[in-house]
Design an enzyme around this catalytic site. Structure first.
Site, PDB file in Angstrom:
ATOM      1  N   LEU A 177       1.937  -6.371 -13.493  1.00 19.98           N
ATOM      2  CA  LEU A 177       2.110  -7.022 -12.196  1.00 19.98           C
ATOM      3  C   LEU A 177       3.218  -8.054 -12.364  1.00 19.98           C
ATOM      4  O   LEU A 177       3.281  -8.746 -13.391  1.00 19.98           O
ATOM      5  CB  LEU A 177       0.813  -7.713 -11.750  1.00 19.98           C
ATOM      6  CG  LEU A 177      -0.368  -6.809 -11.394  1.00 19.98           C
ATOM      7  CD1 LEU A 177      -1.608  -7.647 -11.058  1.00 19.98           C
ATOM      8  CD2 LEU A 177      -0.042  -5.885 -10.224  1.00 19.98           C
ATOM      9  N   ASP A 178       4.069  -8.175 -11.347  1.00 18.91           N
ATOM     10  CA  ASP A 178       5.130  -9.195 -11.385  1.00 18.91           C
ATOM     11  C   ASP A 178       4.511 -10.580 -11.511  1.00 18.91           C
ATOM     12  O   ASP A 178       3.369 -10.790 -11.054  1.00 18.91           O
ATOM     13  CB  ASP A 178       5.879  -9.250 -10.046  1.00 18.91           C
ATOM     14  CG  ASP A 178       6.576  -7.965  -9.731  1.00 18.91           C
ATOM     15  OD1 ASP A 178       6.879  -7.223 -10.660  1.00 18.91           O
ATOM     16  OD2 ASP A 178       6.794  -7.735  -8.527  1.00 18.91           O
ATOM     17  N   GLY A 179       5.304 -11.542 -11.982  1.00 20.42           N
ATOM     18  CA  GLY A 179       4.820 -12.930 -12.076  1.00 20.42           C
ATOM     19  C   GLY A 179       4.134 -13.420 -10.793  1.00 20.42           C
ATOM     20  O   GLY A 179       3.000 -13.903 -10.825  1.00 20.42           O
ATOM     21  N   THR A 215       2.747 -11.858  -8.408  1.00 21.43           N
ATOM     22  CA  THR A 215       1.682 -10.992  -7.876  1.00 21.43           C
ATOM     23  C   THR A 215       0.341 -11.364  -8.505  1.00 21.43           C
ATOM     24  O   THR A 215       0.263 -11.607  -9.713  1.00 21.43           O
ATOM     25  CB  THR A 215       2.004  -9.508  -8.173  1.00 21.43           C
ATOM     26  OG1 THR A 215       3.299  -9.213  -7.647  1.00 21.43           O
ATOM     27  CG2 THR A 215       0.979  -8.570  -7.559  1.00 21.43           C
TER      28      THR A 215
END
Ligand code: URA
Length: 256
Positions: A103-105, A107
């Site tokens: 997951l992106d930072g 998210t």
């Protein structure tokens, strides 16, 4: 004989990439000597391989669900020292498990961890298409045509097309829209890019489900072991993936 990173991944210690990180940071030794080369040949049956001084002998499988808070990176080590999801893992497991996808930072939401490389690969294999469900917030009203476009597939900024997805509008406060989107692939930053493809910046993104696992009421920042039913379902996905890989390997098989 395979490279030591591949051997560690086959033993279920970590994905190949994470194993290569372990090796680069000097945590892995081969027959008593620190190995710094992920391609250094190793044989799990003959060589003595240690991670952090502990012999690696095919770890017992571990499956965890984490409620990732926004703001943490999905990586084992950040060269800039920023906080990572590994800081939230139980200490005795942190060396042994790797994240299933990322997951992106910014998210938040469900992130799975395992040391079962086959299960991790199956859950992220685009040919298997395990569904992942997200809730996303955009700043304006989303039209029925835009929802339909997300469902049919949109063209991303690099020209790639997304596969059919499911999308519905969730109850939202005036002036913004929350959508629920289920996709069966995992291109880099896919949901944010799908938003941009229909002219909307995604300002919040939260994952609620990965295949058979739901985030449910797990508090932010906490982990829980998967239930036996969830593990059975994940292993079944792993078996399908292995069968497909075998079929593809057969002479005369047509590439998909
Ligand atoms: N899609 C994104 O854009 N970001 C995530 O973290 C996951 C899916």
């Amino acid at each position: 004989m395979h490279g030591i990173a591949r051997v560690l991944s086959k033993l279920g210690v970590a994905s190949r990439t994470v194993a290569a990180d372990f090796i680069a940071s000097g945590r892995v030794s081969l027959n008593g000597r620190v190995s710094r080369d992920p391609e250094e040949p190793a044989d799990a049956r003959r060589d003595r391989i240690e991670l952090d001084g502990r012999p690696v002998t095919g770890a017992a499988p571990v499956y965890l669900a984490m409620h990732k808070p926004a703001g943490l990176l999905t990586t084992a080590h950040d060269p800039q020292g920023r906080p990572t999801v590994y800081g939230l893992l139980p200490l005795d497991l942190a060396s042994w498990v790797f994240p299933v996808g990322r997951l992106d930072g910014p998210t938040s939401g469900l992130l799975l961890f395992t040391n079962d490389a086959a299960a991790g690969d199956a859950l992220t294999n685009p040919d298997i298409g395990v569904p992942k469900t997200y809730e996303l917030k955009v700043k304006r009203k989303v039209t029925a045509e835009e929802i339909e476009a997300l469902q049919k597939g949109v063209e991303l900024e690099d020209g790639t097309l997304t596969r059919p997805a499911q999308c519905r509008v969730l109850p939202s406060a005036p002036g913004s829209t929350w959508l629920e989107l289920t996709i069966r692939e995992g291109k880099n930053r896919q949901v944010r890019r799908m938003g941009l493809a229909i002219g909307h910046e995604v300002v919040k993104l939260h994952r609620t489900r990965v295949g058979p696992v739901e985030l449910g009421e797990l508090p932010v920042g906490k982990c829980r072991p998967l239930t036996p039913a969830e593990i059975r379902a994940i292993k079944a996905i792993g078996r399908v993936s292995a069968q497909r890989a075998k079929r593809k390997d057969r002479p005369g098989a047509t590439p998909s």
